[in-house]
Design a protein around this motif. Structure first.
Motif, short mmCIF file in Angstrom:
data_model
loop_
_atom_site.label_atom_id
_atom_site.label_comp_id
_atom_site.label_asym_id
_atom_site.label_seq_id
_atom_site.Cartn_x
_atom_site.Cartn_y
_atom_site.Cartn_z
N ARG A 26 -1.94 5.52 0.54
CA ARG A 26 -2.37 4.30 1.11
C ARG A 26 -3.62 4.08 1.86
O ARG A 26 -3.83 5.30 2.45
CB ARG A 26 -1.39 3.59 2.43
CG ARG A 26 0.08 3.53 1.70
CD ARG A 26 1.23 3.11 2.65
NE ARG A 26 2.35 2.99 1.90
CZ ARG A 26 3.18 3.94 1.68
NH1 ARG A 26 2.98 5.24 2.13
NH2 ARG A 26 4.38 3.82 0.95
N PHE A 28 -6.24 2.58 4.68
CA PHE A 28 -6.45 1.96 6.10
C PHE A 28 -7.78 1.67 6.36
O PHE A 28 -8.60 2.51 5.95
CB PHE A 28 -5.85 2.52 7.06
CG PHE A 28 -4.05 2.76 7.01
CD1 PHE A 28 -3.37 1.89 7.57
CD2 PHE A 28 -3.73 3.60 6.26
CE1 PHE A 28 -2.04 1.72 7.38
CE2 PHE A 28 -2.19 3.77 6.00
CZ PHE A 28 -1.35 2.73 6.55
N SER A 51 -6.79 -3.78 -1.27
CA SER A 51 -5.65 -3.22 -1.01
C SER A 51 -5.37 -2.22 0.45
O SER A 51 -4.42 -1.93 0.65
CB SER A 51 -5.11 -2.27 -2.00
OG SER A 51 -6.11 -1.22 -2.03
N ALA A 52 -6.35 -2.39 1.08
CA ALA A 52 -6.49 -1.76 2.31
C ALA A 52 -5.73 -2.33 3.31
O ALA A 52 -5.67 -3.80 3.55
CB ALA A 52 -8.02 -1.35 2.86
N ARG A 53 -5.16 -1.67 4.35
CA ARG A 53 -4.33 -2.14 5.45
C ARG A 53 -5.35 -2.14 6.69
O ARG A 53 -5.92 -1.14 6.93
CB ARG A 53 -3.14 -1.54 5.83
CG ARG A 53 -2.23 -1.63 4.66
CD ARG A 53 -1.15 -0.59 4.48
NE ARG A 53 -0.61 -0.27 3.21
CZ ARG A 53 0.83 -0.25 2.94
NH1 ARG A 53 1.53 0.05 3.95
NH2 ARG A 53 1.05 -0.40 1.68
N ARG A 54 -5.47 -3.53 7.26
CA ARG A 54 -6.37 -3.29 8.51
C ARG A 54 -6.01 -3.13 9.94
O ARG A 54 -4.70 -3.56 10.10
CB ARG A 54 -7.10 -4.71 8.58
CG ARG A 54 -8.25 -4.85 9.53
CD ARG A 54 -9.08 -5.92 9.46
NE ARG A 54 -9.88 -6.17 10.55
CZ ARG A 54 -10.06 -7.46 11.14
NH1 ARG A 54 -10.10 -8.53 10.38
NH2 ARG A 54 -10.70 -7.60 12.25
N ILE A 55 -6.63 -2.20 10.65
CA ILE A 55 -6.05 -1.81 11.86
C ILE A 55 -7.27 -2.47 12.68
O ILE A 55 -8.55 -2.15 12.26
CB ILE A 55 -5.71 -0.43 11.96
CG1 ILE A 55 -4.45 0.00 11.09
CG2 ILE A 55 -5.48 -0.24 13.67
CD1 ILE A 55 -4.37 1.48 11.41
N GLU A 75 0.18 2.02 14.50
CA GLU A 75 0.04 0.97 13.26
C GLU A 75 0.04 1.82 12.19
O GLU A 75 0.89 1.41 11.13
CB GLU A 75 -1.22 0.36 13.23
CG GLU A 75 -1.51 -0.49 14.07
CD GLU A 75 -1.17 -2.16 13.84
OE1 GLU A 75 -1.22 -2.42 12.58
OE2 GLU A 75 -0.51 -2.69 14.58
N ARG A 79 3.12 1.22 9.62
CA ARG A 79 2.66 0.86 8.43
C ARG A 79 2.81 1.92 7.23
O ARG A 79 2.04 2.07 6.23
CB ARG A 79 1.47 -0.10 8.26
CG ARG A 79 1.69 -1.33 9.18
CD ARG A 79 0.38 -2.01 9.74
NE ARG A 79 -0.12 -2.70 8.81
CZ ARG A 79 -1.67 -3.27 9.09
NH1 ARG A 79 -2.12 -3.12 9.99
NH2 ARG A 79 -1.90 -4.04 8.16
N HIS A 80 3.51 2.90 7.54
CA HIS A 80 3.85 3.83 6.77
C HIS A 80 2.79 4.94 6.04
O HIS A 80 2.78 4.99 4.87
CB HIS A 80 4.73 3.18 5.52
CG HIS A 80 5.67 2.50 5.79
ND1 HIS A 80 6.90 2.67 6.40
CD2 HIS A 80 5.88 1.19 5.70
CE1 HIS A 80 7.57 1.89 6.81
NE2 HIS A 80 7.13 0.77 6.36
N ALA A 81 1.91 5.07 6.94
CA ALA A 81 0.61 6.01 6.59
C ALA A 81 1.65 7.35 6.27
O ALA A 81 2.46 7.80 7.12
CB ALA A 81 -0.18 6.17 7.60
N SER A 85 -2.58 9.62 3.17
CA SER A 85 -3.38 8.33 3.23
C SER A 85 -4.65 8.54 3.83
O SER A 85 -5.12 9.70 4.14
CB SER A 85 -2.46 7.36 4.45
OG SER A 85 -1.18 7.40 3.87
#
Ligand code: GLY
Length: 352
Positions: A26, A28, A51-55, A75, A79-81, A85
């Motif tokens: 994943r 981030f 596809s990146a999850r933003r923090i 986070e 969010r399953h890091a 990741s």
């Protein structure tokens, strides 16, 4: 502690290439309010970011705290890091320091990429593997050495920086010039900060970052020659503290520029640093950064701050000094009297 630093005119493509070369599950991306609004759009062409999850965290050094750090860990965890990741830190020194620390401690360390968005970040904070947060009122009190997988430098982010922010970063480039070679140092005087996105600026930046990388490669954990990067900072940090105490904070790089003048004065007195070079440098600082006003009533406070710097033992104040450009002498101690004389000379030089 090898660290890849890439200078690019196409930041989105460079990011895609680097991320493609870093196997991960994943992805981030850490931003603060400012970089989320102004810098993230410059990466809109990046395929991997889709596809990146933003923090996101709050901006400024005041938020380089345990609370912000915990919110990033939270986070990542929610969010399953995983250990596989990858995190991208998009921001100035605050984001790259805090994000680097969050990444290098989460699950005992995940890999991260720095994309500095300020000149100060590009030339200093994002490069060299120092990460951390402020704690107990002390800057960078908690942290680890943990180099980024890669650092991507693009001057495109500098277009919207104020002149003050550019000058702040430029002070660290002046420092790199002073500790390296006369040719590198001299070229800095022709740099036009009105064009921060120019080819010339990118070339100066590459040269400057190479100075830091060379020093860090030789001494990653600051046992010896990495202390050369502290030039100007012993007095500079004391000036920064005084400005905070006066409730008129100055930018870090401005404090470093004035600190460099004081430490070159000490260098002149203790190691015969050439007076003509010192005068020219001080004149450049005066005309670009102005003057940090002090009186003899401030000396005791400044001296106290210098003795509390984490580089010192007990009452001695440790400096990195120069006998000439590129001639670094580490672990030089100065007495209270010697420091007061340097502060007198600084005031004389700047007409205070
Ligand atoms: N900012 C100084 C260093 O990275 O060592």
């Amino acid at each position: 502690m090898a660290q890849q630093v890439l200078f690019t005119r196409n930041i989105a493509a460079a990011l895609d290439e680097i991320v493609a070369g870093c196997a991960h599950d994943r992805l981030f991306i850490l931003t603060d309010d400012n970089t989320g609004r102004h810098c993230l759009p410059l990466l809109s062409e990046s395929r991997v970011l889709a596809s990146a999850r933003r923090i996101n965290i709050l901006p400024d050094d005041t938020h380089k705290t345990l609370e912000s750090l915990a919110s990033v860990w939270q986070e990542l965890s929610t969010r399953h890091a995983t250990r596989h990741s990858l995190m991208i830190n998009l921001g100035g020194g605050m984001v790259t320091d805090l994000g680097g620390f969050a990444a290098s401690t989460f699950k005992r360390g995940i890999r991260y990429i720095n994309i500095p968005t300020t000149l100060l970040g590009a030339v200093d904070a994002a490069v060299g593997g120092k990460t951390g947060i402020n704690f107990n009122g002390l800057k960078n009190e908690i942290g680890v050495f943990a180099p980024a997988e890669a650092v991507l430098v693009s001057t495109a982010f500098f277009r919207t920086l104020s002149k003050e922010h550019l000058l702040s970063g430029f002070a660290e480039m002046l420092k790199h010039g002073l500790i390296s070679r006369r040719e590198i140092y001299e070229r800095l005087f022709d740099t036009d900060l009105a064009c921060p996105d120019s080819e010339a600026m990118l070339a100066r930046l590459e040269e400057s970052v190479a100075v830091k990388q060379h020093v860090v490669a030789e001494d990653p954990f600051e046992a010896n020659i990495r202390k050369s990067l502290n030039l100007g900072h012993t007095v500079g940090h004391a000036f920064e503290s005084l400005s905070l105490q006066r409730k008129r904070p100055v930018q870090h790089g401005y404090a470093v520029a004035w600190g460099l003048v004081c430490e070159l004065l000490l260098s002149h007195r203790k190691l015969q640093f050439p007076l003509d070079t010192l005068r020219r440098f001080a004149e450049y600082v005066r005309s670009n950064y102005g003057v940090f006003a002090i009186t003899c009533n401030d000396y005791e406070y400044l001296y106290e701050r210098m003795t509390h710097d984490k580089k010192n033992n007990a009452d001695t104040v440790n400096f990195t000094l120069l006998s000439d450009i590129g001639q670094v002498v580490i672990d030089q101690t100065a007495t209270r009297d010697e420091i007061y004389i340097a502060l007198d000379l600084y005031r004389d030089m700047f007409g205070l």
